[in-house]
Design a protein around this motif. Structure first.
Motif, PDB file in Angstrom:
ATOM      1  N   ASN A  77       0.803  -1.229   0.000  1.00 42.77           N
ATOM      2  CA  ASN A  77       0.000   0.000   0.000  1.00 42.77           C
ATOM      3  C   ASN A  77       0.836   1.280   0.000  1.00 42.77           C
ATOM      4  O   ASN A  77       0.293   2.359  -0.184  1.00 42.77           O
ATOM      5  N   HIS A  78       2.131   1.186   0.239  1.00 37.94           N
ATOM      6  CA  HIS A  78       3.047   2.336   0.187  1.00 37.94           C
ATOM      7  C   HIS A  78       2.668   3.465   1.144  1.00 37.94           C
ATOM      8  O   HIS A  78       3.025   4.613   0.912  1.00 37.94           O
ATOM      9  N   SER A  79       1.932   3.157   2.217  1.00 38.25           N
ATOM     10  CA  SER A  79       1.555   4.227   3.141  1.00 38.25           C
ATOM     11  C   SER A  79       2.199   4.088   4.520  1.00 38.25           C
ATOM     12  O   SER A  79       1.862   4.830   5.428  1.00 38.25           O
ATOM     13  N   ARG A  80       3.105   3.126   4.664  1.00 41.95           N
ATOM     14  CA  ARG A  80       3.877   2.938   5.887  1.00 41.95           C
ATOM     15  C   ARG A  80       3.050   2.521   7.088  1.00 41.95           C
ATOM     16  O   ARG A  80       3.484   2.620   8.236  1.00 41.95           O
ATOM     17  N   CYS A  81       1.830   2.027   6.845  1.00 42.04           N
ATOM     18  CA  CYS A  81       0.935   1.680   7.942  1.00 42.04           C
ATOM     19  C   CYS A  81      -0.156   0.745   7.430  1.00 42.04           C
ATOM     20  O   CYS A  81      -0.495   0.777   6.241  1.00 42.04           O
ATOM     21  N   VAL A  82      -0.703  -0.087   8.330  1.00 35.89           N
ATOM     22  CA  VAL A  82      -1.873  -0.893   7.999  1.00 35.89           C
ATOM     23  C   VAL A  82      -2.914  -0.743   9.096  1.00 35.89           C
ATOM     24  O   VAL A  82      -2.591  -0.483  10.249  1.00 35.89           O
ATOM     25  N   VAL A  83      -4.167  -0.914   8.703  1.00 40.54           N
ATOM     26  CA  VAL A  83      -5.287  -0.891   9.635  1.00 40.54           C
ATOM     27  C   VAL A  83      -5.560  -2.346  10.017  1.00 40.54           C
ATOM     28  O   VAL A  83      -5.672  -3.213   9.150  1.00 40.54           O
ATOM     29  N   VAL A  84      -5.657  -2.606  11.312  1.00 37.54           N
ATOM     30  CA  VAL A  84      -5.866  -3.963  11.801  1.00 37.54           C
ATOM     31  C   VAL A  84      -7.352  -4.154  12.103  1.00 37.54           C
ATOM     32  O   VAL A  84      -7.955  -3.349  12.822  1.00 37.54           O
ATOM     33  N   VAL A  85      -7.937  -5.211  11.528  1.00 34.13           N
ATOM     34  CA  VAL A  85      -9.360  -5.488  11.710  1.00 34.13           C
ATOM     35  C   VAL A  85      -9.569  -6.851  12.357  1.00 34.13           C
ATOM     36  O   VAL A  85      -8.759  -7.759  12.205  1.00 34.13           O
ATOM     37  N   ASP A  86     -10.666  -6.953  13.074  1.00 33.32           N
ATOM     38  CA  ASP A  86     -11.077  -8.203  13.694  1.00 33.32           C
ATOM     39  C   ASP A  86     -12.560  -8.383  13.420  1.00 33.32           C
ATOM     40  O   ASP A  86     -13.372  -7.584  13.887  1.00 33.32           O
ATOM     41  N   HIS A  87     -12.899  -9.373  12.615  1.00 28.73           N
ATOM     42  CA  HIS A  87     -14.285  -9.621  12.203  1.00 28.73           C
ATOM     43  C   HIS A  87     -14.934  -8.375  11.600  1.00 28.73           C
ATOM     44  O   HIS A  87     -16.065  -8.023  11.922  1.00 28.73           O
TER      45      HIS A  87
END
Length: 122
Positions: A24-34
């Motif tokens: 994604n080239h944004s240096r971060c990810v969003v973590v999801v659960d269900h």
């Protein structure tokens, strides 16, 4: 926008997060659960984990930041203020149930902002 580039499941590994960040080239990810956003994991978090000797195949759970900065709608002015004040590179757009609907990346915002240099008369 395909949000899968910006998300990882909470039961994933550090390698899963690293691969998503590389995509994604944004240096971060969003973590999801269900389907619900529970936090973020940054490139810096990954580096710190690895420098501590954590294996790349280890669960990402201990490294997730649960106090996330987010908006409820795309507001570029507010996004700019959040990028400046928090030093972040991605802002999730969440609904009242904390489901991810969109993201604003720092790169996206910078391409929309026209910087006027002093003395150019522009």
């Amino acid at each position: 926008m395909d949000l899968s580039y910006y998300t990882v499941e909470s039961n994933g590994t550090l390698l899963d997060a690293a691969q998503a960040i590389a995509s994604n080239h944004s240096r971060c990810v969003v973590v999801v659960d269900h389907g619900k956003v529970i936090g973020v994991l940054s490139e810096g978090d990954l580096v710190r984990a690895l420098l501590r000797g954590t294996d790349i195949y280890s669960p990402m759970q201990p490294f997730i930041h649960h106090g996330i900065v987010f908006l409820e709608q795309r507001e570029m002015g507010r996004a700019l203020a959040l990028f400046r004040s928090h030093g972040i590179s991605l802002i999730p757009i969440l609904d009242e149930e904390l489901k991810l609907h969109d993201v604003i990346t720092l790169n996206e915002l910078l391409t929309q902002v026209q910087l006027i240099s002093p003395g150019t008369g522009a």
